[in-house]
Design a protein around this motif. Structure first.
Motif, PDB file in Angstrom:
ATOM      1  N   PHE A 190       0.833  -1.207   0.000  1.00  0.00           N
ATOM      2  CA  PHE A 190       0.000   0.000   0.000  1.00  0.00           C
ATOM      3  C   PHE A 190       0.872   1.264   0.000  1.00  0.00           C
ATOM      4  O   PHE A 190       0.638   2.195  -0.782  1.00  0.00           O
ATOM      5  CB  PHE A 190      -0.928  -0.016   1.220  1.00  0.00           C
ATOM      6  CG  PHE A 190      -1.803   1.192   1.337  1.00  0.00           C
ATOM      7  CD1 PHE A 190      -2.923   1.348   0.529  1.00  0.00           C
ATOM      8  CD2 PHE A 190      -1.526   2.187   2.267  1.00  0.00           C
ATOM      9  CE1 PHE A 190      -3.741   2.459   0.626  1.00  0.00           C
ATOM     10  CE2 PHE A 190      -2.335   3.294   2.382  1.00  0.00           C
ATOM     11  CZ  PHE A 190      -3.439   3.439   1.557  1.00  0.00           C
ATOM     12  N   ILE A 191       1.886   1.288   0.860  1.00  0.00           N
ATOM     13  CA  ILE A 191       2.755   2.467   0.930  1.00  0.00           C
ATOM     14  C   ILE A 191       3.580   2.591  -0.351  1.00  0.00           C
ATOM     15  O   ILE A 191       3.737   3.695  -0.900  1.00  0.00           O
ATOM     16  CB  ILE A 191       3.668   2.387   2.164  1.00  0.00           C
ATOM     17  CG1 ILE A 191       2.835   2.340   3.449  1.00  0.00           C
ATOM     18  CG2 ILE A 191       4.615   3.577   2.213  1.00  0.00           C
ATOM     19  CD1 ILE A 191       3.661   2.180   4.710  1.00  0.00           C
ATOM     20  N   ARG A 192       4.092   1.473  -0.854  1.00  0.00           N
ATOM     21  CA  ARG A 192       4.903   1.516  -2.069  1.00  0.00           C
ATOM     22  C   ARG A 192       4.061   1.963  -3.266  1.00  0.00           C
ATOM     23  O   ARG A 192       4.551   2.701  -4.142  1.00  0.00           O
ATOM     24  CB  ARG A 192       5.508   0.132  -2.334  1.00  0.00           C
ATOM     25  CG  ARG A 192       6.477   0.082  -3.511  1.00  0.00           C
ATOM     26  CD  ARG A 192       7.713   0.926  -3.240  1.00  0.00           C
ATOM     27  NE  ARG A 192       8.568   1.020  -4.396  1.00  0.00           N
ATOM     28  CZ  ARG A 192       9.585   0.203  -4.647  1.00  0.00           C
ATOM     29  NH1 ARG A 192       9.853  -0.797  -3.799  1.00  0.00           N
ATOM     30  NH2 ARG A 192      10.344   0.366  -5.690  1.00  0.00           N
ATOM     31  N   MET A 193       2.804   1.568  -3.318  1.00  0.00           N
ATOM     32  CA  MET A 193       1.922   1.989  -4.405  1.00  0.00           C
ATOM     33  C   MET A 193       1.733   3.502  -4.400  1.00  0.00           C
ATOM     34  O   MET A 193       1.796   4.159  -5.450  1.00  0.00           O
ATOM     35  CB  MET A 193       0.574   1.281  -4.278  1.00  0.00           C
ATOM     36  CG  MET A 193      -0.449   1.640  -5.343  1.00  0.00           C
ATOM     37  SD  MET A 193      -1.564   2.986  -4.831  1.00  0.00           S
ATOM     38  CE  MET A 193      -2.405   2.247  -3.444  1.00  0.00           C
ATOM     39  N   LEU A 194       1.529   4.086  -3.219  1.00  0.00           N
ATOM     40  CA  LEU A 194       1.363   5.537  -3.133  1.00  0.00           C
ATOM     41  C   LEU A 194       2.645   6.272  -3.496  1.00  0.00           C
ATOM     42  O   LEU A 194       2.616   7.289  -4.211  1.00  0.00           O
ATOM     43  CB  LEU A 194       0.916   5.921  -1.719  1.00  0.00           C
ATOM     44  CG  LEU A 194      -0.485   5.474  -1.290  1.00  0.00           C
ATOM     45  CD1 LEU A 194      -0.741   5.852   0.167  1.00  0.00           C
ATOM     46  CD2 LEU A 194      -1.551   6.094  -2.179  1.00  0.00           C
ATOM     47  N   PHE A 195       3.791   5.768  -3.041  1.00  0.00           N
ATOM     48  CA  PHE A 195       5.055   6.443  -3.312  1.00  0.00           C
ATOM     49  C   PHE A 195       5.428   6.346  -4.796  1.00  0.00           C
ATOM     50  O   PHE A 195       5.962   7.298  -5.362  1.00  0.00           O
ATOM     51  CB  PHE A 195       6.165   5.842  -2.440  1.00  0.00           C
ATOM     52  CG  PHE A 195       6.333   6.536  -1.118  1.00  0.00           C
ATOM     53  CD1 PHE A 195       7.410   7.370  -0.884  1.00  0.00           C
ATOM     54  CD2 PHE A 195       5.399   6.375  -0.119  1.00  0.00           C
ATOM     55  CE1 PHE A 195       7.560   8.025   0.330  1.00  0.00           C
ATOM     56  CE2 PHE A 195       5.536   7.010   1.099  1.00  0.00           C
ATOM     57  CZ  PHE A 195       6.613   7.834   1.334  1.00  0.00           C
ATOM     58  N   ASN A 196       5.177   5.215  -5.408  1.00  0.00           N
ATOM     59  CA  ASN A 196       5.493   5.080  -6.823  1.00  0.00           C
ATOM     60  C   ASN A 196       4.573   5.930  -7.691  1.00  0.00           C
ATOM     61  O   ASN A 196       5.012   6.576  -8.650  1.00  0.00           O
ATOM     62  CB  ASN A 196       5.398   3.616  -7.238  1.00  0.00           C
ATOM     63  CG  ASN A 196       6.541   2.786  -6.693  1.00  0.00           C
ATOM     64  OD1 ASN A 196       7.565   3.320  -6.271  1.00  0.00           O
ATOM     65  ND2 ASN A 196       6.364   1.473  -6.680  1.00  0.00           N
ATOM     66  N   ALA A 197       3.283   5.934  -7.367  1.00  0.00           N
ATOM     67  CA  ALA A 197       2.332   6.692  -8.178  1.00  0.00           C
ATOM     68  C   ALA A 197       2.546   8.190  -8.035  1.00  0.00           C
ATOM     69  O   ALA A 197       2.450   8.940  -9.007  1.00  0.00           O
ATOM     70  CB  ALA A 197       0.896   6.316  -7.795  1.00  0.00           C
TER      71      ALA A 197
END
Length: 358
Positions: A190-197
């Motif tokens: 979840f955190i990686r998805m927000l940071f990448n997007a």
């Protein structure tokens, strides 16, 4: 202007000048300045009784020694929740036993070779306090959030963070959503998805954890399975706006999470700031403390930071940075000596005594 007011009548004659009760002296002495300062402060307090003076606010921050997000010497909350020190001691015991068994059974060849520094080769990772490794840092932050949820003391929460009251997606929320603890890999994704997007930096991940623990201290709530996603989202939203020069707008998060509305993001940000009492400042010493505690957490739970062979160019770069830091520290010491004593009393060069020749 100030404490006096001039008025004129219709016929052009001046009215009596109205002043306050302070008698203006003939000379600009210190006693008058003190009385004027106290009177102005009294007027502000009478007009705005709930307004806190800036000197009182700074004194309160210095005395509040229970908040780890404000003071560099207070241990972080996730370190106590994860019991990292006990894990490190247990790992050392196991490592010693493994070495003894390996030497006795001579199984070193079967386990293969590992990267280790020697006289001819040095391995270092590319993560520093100023430029942390993004993937490893997010893993550590997700692990800290995981242990906050797993070892929470209660289920205190607020409605603005409840995932069922404010859904992030249109998918139905399970009935037992507040009972099942999420796994570490789910929090990381979840955190990686927000940071990448949103193309956020790794420093924002550390500031996100600072804001989360500050929220837990100020609002007296806990991170639970029912609110961890919206709490992390609010902390990331605020950290990106404070840290990055080109912040991500609230509408951009609505493009990442398609079912979110701008009004919901605005309300989340507003209440998050109110619960933080608009204290979004993060000192460099506090930031460094969280970084090294995350490194200790990674070492305790075997989260590896990518290491690479120290090349000649990188060694020269590190040497140049070290020399620059030494010169900066030397200049700072000289400035402190210059402020504490007169320039005539400072002797920078070596001091020699006169030789006596008989």
């Amino acid at each position: 202007m100030g404490n006096c007011l001039d008025c004129k009548t219709s016929d052009g004659q001046d009215k009596t000048r109205r002043t306050n009760n302070i008698q203006r002296p003939q000379h600009n002495d210190t006693s008058y300045k003190a009385v004027k300062k106290d009177s102005l402060k009294l007027e502000v307090n009478e007009s705005f009784p709930n307004l806190q003076h800036i000197s009182d606010r700074e004194q309160f921050v210095e005395e509040d020694t229970d908040d780890p997000s404000l003071h560099p010497r207070i241990s972080t909350l996730f370190m106590s929740k994860s019991q990292t020190l006990e894990v490190v001691r247990e790992r050392r015991k196991q490592h010693q036993l493994q070495l003894l068994n390996a030497r006795a059974a001579n199984h070193r060849r079967s386990k293969g070779l590992t990267k280790s520094s020697s006289c001819s080769t040095i391995y270092i990772d590319d993560s520093t306090v100023t430029q942390p490794n993004l993937k490893s840092t997010i893993k550590c932050v997700a692990l800290a959030v995981y242990y906050h949820i797993k070892n929470r003391e209660s289920d205190r929460q607020m409605d603005i963070f409840d995932e069922k009251s404010h859904q992030l997606t249109k998918d139905p929320v399970p009935d037992d959503y507040f009972k099942v603890n999420p796994e570490h890999k789910h929090i990381y994704r979840f955190i990686r998805m927000l940071f990448n997007a949103a193309q956020l930096t790794s420093e924002c991940a550390i500031v996100t954890l600072v804001y989360l623990e500050r929220l837990l201290t100020y609002a007296e709530i806990d991170i639970t399975p029912a609110n961890w996603k919206r709490m992390v989202l609010g902390a990331i939203l605020l950290a990106s706006k404070v840290w990055d020069d080109q912040a991500v707008w609230n509408v951009d998060y609505c493009q990442i999470l398609k079912d979110l509305t701008v009004d919901d993001m605005n309300e989340l940000e507003r209440q998050f700031l109110e619960m933080l009492q608009f204290n979004i400042n993060v000192q460099s010493s506090v930031y460094a403390k969280y970084y090294f505690d995350l490194r200790a957490l990674a070492d305790a739970y075997e989260i590896s930071f990518p290491s690479e062979l120290l090349s000649k160019d990188r060694a020269q770069t590190l040497e140049a940075i070290t020399r620059l830091c030494d010169e900066k520290a030397r200049d700072q010491t000289f400035q402190e000596l210059k402020r504490s004593s007169s320039v005539d009393g400072i002797h920078l060069g070596p001091k020699f005594t006169a030789a006596i020749i008989s």
